[in-house]
Design an enzyme around this catalytic site. Sequence first.
Site, PDB file in Angstrom:
ATOM      1  N   ALA A 257       0.834  -1.201   0.000  1.00 12.59           N
ATOM      2  CA  ALA A 257       0.000   0.000   0.000  1.00 12.59           C
ATOM      3  C   ALA A 257       0.871   1.255   0.000  1.00 12.59           C
ATOM      4  CB  ALA A 257      -0.929  -0.007   1.202  1.00 12.59           C
TER       5      ALA A 257
ATOM      6  N   ASP B 124       4.112   1.450  -0.695  1.00 11.61           N
ATOM      7  CA  ASP B 124       5.020   1.449  -1.839  1.00 11.61           C
ATOM      8  C   ASP B 124       4.323   1.991  -3.091  1.00 11.61           C
ATOM      9  OD1 ASP B 124       6.585   0.063   0.003  1.00 11.61           O
ATOM     10  OD2 ASP B 124       6.036  -1.897  -0.834  1.00 11.61           O
TER      11      ASP B 124
END
Length: 312
Positions: free
Chosen positions: A262, A264
């Site tokens: 999420a 990243d």
Amino acid sequence: MTALRVALLGECMIELQEREGGLLQRSFGGDTLNTAVYLARLLRDHAASVSYVTALGDDALSQSMLEHWKGEGIDTSLVQRLPGRVPGLYLIQVDAHGERTFSYWRDTSAAKAYFDIEASPLETELDRIDVLYFSGISLAILPEAGRERLLAAAQTLRERGARVVFDNNYRPRLWSDSAHARAWYQRAFALSNIALITLDDHIAMQAAACTTAEALAQVWALPTPEVVVKQGGADTLVRLAGHTPISIPPAPVAQVVDTTAAGDSFAAGYLAARLSGLAASAAAASGNTLAGTVIQHRGAIIPSDAMPALGL
């Protein structure tokens, strides 16, 4: 027009995702690699290139990783191949609410040895890099000498006008103690143009318990000109130097399936938008949209046809 070159440094590992009945599905992942994949997808039709910076072994799985990255449009010329070394490995287990736990096998990972040679590919190419992205995990996996060389590279880039982006991803088990981590983080923040901060991670590495308000006060005091605060399902906050922080609501999500990557993917959505000339508020909305899409799929990397368009 010369293409903007973005280099992301870190570690890609073999990812095992647990399925029903204990079956395992293999793929590849790692925080900065996940960001690199999403960034390459978002910038595919723009005047930009994405390079991944790491070390791999000479084994078949390392070769498979390289081929996969090339298939995503990622430049691999800054990757080292180290005979006898292998990638790290991690196992993801996801509960009924989409939250995940990780188990790691990475002590002898090839990525740890990236700066073990006299001049790494990254260092020899610094004059052709426009943006360097790394994370707290990138710092954590390197030995002290490697960290020094990474920050020296960041300083060289910053001094000549290139951009440095630091994501605070914090994994306590990778550090001897939180004080050691904080010392390296402060140096990274001081060298960065953009800091991407997961507030829970920032709180976790403090010497004493602090409230959300206290943590935000610490974050706003950082020397980094552009600070982005990720708060999971709550609003994203952005502070540009000399301006009051702004708040951007998260994207609506029908069902959380897996929160892997999420943060990243948010980083990729935000950075791609900023590199394309969008305002910080629009970039945060773009990051939220991509992260909201990613957590509705299993695994770190979603199918390319599920990607939202840049800026949406």
